[in-house]
Enzyme design. Sequence first.
Site, PDB file in Angstrom:
ATOM      1  N   ARG A 122       0.654  -1.211   0.051  1.00  0.00           N
ATOM      2  CA  ARG A 122      -0.012   0.022   0.079  1.00  0.00           C
ATOM      3  C   ARG A 122       0.997   1.147  -0.147  1.00  0.00           C
ATOM      4  NH1 ARG A 122      -3.449  -3.093   3.284  1.00  0.00           N
ATOM      5  NH2 ARG A 122      -5.332  -3.877   2.114  1.00  0.00           N
ATOM      6  N   LYS A 144       2.372  11.131 -11.773  1.00  0.00           N
ATOM      7  CA  LYS A 144       1.562  10.180 -12.420  1.00  0.00           C
ATOM      8  C   LYS A 144       2.301   8.863 -12.765  1.00  0.00           C
ATOM      9  CE  LYS A 144      -1.365  12.933 -15.555  1.00  0.00           C
ATOM     10  NZ  LYS A 144      -1.565  13.097 -16.967  1.00  0.00           N
ATOM     11  N   GLU A 186       7.977  16.000 -27.036  1.00  0.00           N
ATOM     12  CA  GLU A 186       7.663  16.512 -25.872  1.00  0.00           C
ATOM     13  C   GLU A 186       7.967  17.987 -25.616  1.00  0.00           C
ATOM     14  OE1 GLU A 186       5.116  15.362 -24.058  1.00  0.00           O
ATOM     15  OE2 GLU A 186       5.155  13.023 -24.133  1.00  0.00           O
ATOM     16  N   LYS A 228       6.902  22.079 -16.168  1.00  0.00           N
ATOM     17  CA  LYS A 228       6.309  20.961 -15.805  1.00  0.00           C
ATOM     18  C   LYS A 228       6.040  21.378 -14.221  1.00  0.00           C
ATOM     19  CE  LYS A 228       4.433  16.730 -15.682  1.00  0.00           C
ATOM     20  NZ  LYS A 228       4.443  15.534 -16.481  1.00  0.00           N
ATOM     21  N   GLU A 238      -4.854  16.945 -12.417  1.00  0.00           N
ATOM     22  CA  GLU A 238      -5.468  17.254 -13.804  1.00  0.00           C
ATOM     23  C   GLU A 238      -6.885  17.507 -13.953  1.00  0.00           C
ATOM     24  OE1 GLU A 238      -3.289  15.012 -17.237  1.00  0.00           O
ATOM     25  OE2 GLU A 238      -5.342  14.071 -17.165  1.00  0.00           O
ATOM     26  N   ARG A 242      -3.640  21.161 -16.016  1.00  0.00           N
ATOM     27  CA  ARG A 242      -2.440  19.969 -16.212  1.00  0.00           C
ATOM     28  C   ARG A 242      -2.972  19.481 -17.633  1.00  0.00           C
ATOM     29  NH1 ARG A 242       0.250  15.604 -12.501  1.00  0.00           N
ATOM     30  NH2 ARG A 242       1.515  14.716 -13.939  1.00  0.00           N
ATOM     31  N   ASN A 246      -1.414  17.456 -22.373  1.00  0.00           N
ATOM     32  CA  ASN A 246      -1.931  16.843 -23.151  1.00  0.00           C
ATOM     33  C   ASN A 246      -1.908  16.952 -24.574  1.00  0.00           C
ATOM     34  OD1 ASN A 246      -2.128  14.219 -21.602  1.00  0.00           O
ATOM     35  ND2 ASN A 246      -3.260  15.434 -20.278  1.00  0.00           N
ATOM     36  N   HIS A 249      -1.610  14.345 -27.354  1.00  0.00           N
ATOM     37  CA  HIS A 249      -1.731  13.122 -26.650  1.00  0.00           C
ATOM     38  C   HIS A 249      -3.157  12.423 -26.993  1.00  0.00           C
ATOM     39  CE1 HIS A 249       1.944  14.414 -24.629  1.00  0.00           C
ATOM     40  NE2 HIS A 249       2.037  13.568 -24.098  1.00  0.00           N
ATOM     41  N   HIS A 253      -2.210   9.037 -28.094  1.00  0.00           N
ATOM     42  CA  HIS A 253      -2.459   7.715 -27.234  1.00  0.00           C
ATOM     43  C   HIS A 253      -3.198   6.680 -27.949  1.00  0.00           C
ATOM     44  CE1 HIS A 253      -1.886   9.882 -22.922  1.00  0.00           C
ATOM     45  NE2 HIS A 253      -0.904   9.586 -23.822  1.00  0.00           N
ATOM     46  N   HIS A 266       6.592   6.721 -27.674  1.00  0.00           N
ATOM     47  CA  HIS A 266       5.580   7.394 -27.228  1.00  0.00           C
ATOM     48  C   HIS A 266       5.468   8.884 -27.949  1.00  0.00           C
ATOM     49  CE1 HIS A 266       2.905   9.545 -24.597  1.00  0.00           C
ATOM     50  NE2 HIS A 266       3.920  10.517 -24.107  1.00  0.00           N
TER      51      HIS A 266
HETATM   52  N1  GLY Z   1       2.698  13.834 -19.196  1.00  0.00           N
HETATM   53  C1  GLY Z   1       1.411  14.555 -18.983  1.00  0.00           C
HETATM   54  C2  GLY Z   1       1.294  14.801 -17.326  1.00  0.00           C
HETATM   55  O1  GLY Z   1       1.984  14.759 -16.782  1.00  0.00           O
HETATM   56  O2  GLY Z   1       0.265  15.213 -16.958  1.00  0.00           O
END
Ligand code: GLY
Length: 371
Positions: A122, A144, A186, A228, A238, A242, A246, A249, A253, A266
Amino acid sequence: MQRIVVRSSSGSYAVVSGSGALGRLGELLSRLRDVSDVFVLSSPRVWGKCGASIEKVLAARGRERRRAILFDDAESAKNIRSVETVARGLARAGADRRCVIVAVGGGVVGDVGGFVAATYLRGVRLVHVPTTLVAQVDSAIGGKTGVNLPEGKNLVGAFYPPEFVVADPALLGTLPDRQFRSGLYEVVKYGVIGDAALFSYLERNMAKVLRRDGAAMRWIIARCVRAKASIVTKDERESGLRQILNFGHTLGHAIETATRYRKLLHGEAVGWGMIGATLLSYATDRLSFGEAQRIIRVVRGVGKLPEIGEISAARLMQLTRGDKKSRGGRARWVLARDIGDVAWGVDVPDALVLSVIRAMPEIAGLARGRG
Ligand code: GLY
């Protein structure tokens, strides 16, 4: 070297980034209290290249047990099975709640290692040592973690902030060219979403950046890390801002999922996704023709993107609806209003999305020809 503090709901952590950052790893680990064991999670490829230098730093610091657990860092291996393999490796080694996981590698190692740290017993402490450009400027910062499902990218995961991040550009020295370019997409993203000066710099200096010129790399990495850190500090979960990270993305994705995470890196998928998002921005009257051309030229300037013509437009559009940011079965897009300014949460009519997906390969090729 810069030290940037990121605030998260479970406390603040430092991102130490720049030349010499790796030398700080031992000292930063020493500050963690009551550590039983240090488990390095990495891939055989990465560990073969930088294991010796990391081992040296770790050996100099403490008496606790150290052990490396290595797993495949291909995007196609970023799945629940890898999480199980690593967690069982920890259990067999007797890892307890006082252990620290040090994830040494690119985005896959960081995401899988981070998810294991979030869930094993946990939650055990986590440190990121990113070794790819994509991980140094993006994935290792912001908490993330997670893995892919056949149905979609990063659909299982957790927000789990690290104790700290150590990002040393020296670790990028052995990065294969394709991986390096993948990270540059990126970097282009950061220019489009909020940093017009970075974008212009890339327009003027792409050749220098592709040569990995030291000063150029230091400048762009420092800017991306600051951006960032600032975005995820303002919106860790997010729920709003945030989402701008994306840009490119939503389609990216979908392309990764459609190709079963095997054909594109990616960043390459994000490169295609940024071309699509730029066309959508122009087609919805948000972005001028000239600015759209500039974005597509810079994306194409990074290198030749792998072909995606074999994926049907209808399938790609269907996959965008399974994106994490979708609401009520509708994809929510991040679209550009200008270079350095984007809107998020945008719903776009299906017919427009389909025409843009169909037009992407040809338009990208034209922009390259003119550029
Ligand atoms: N790579 C996108 C984020 O960290 O929100």
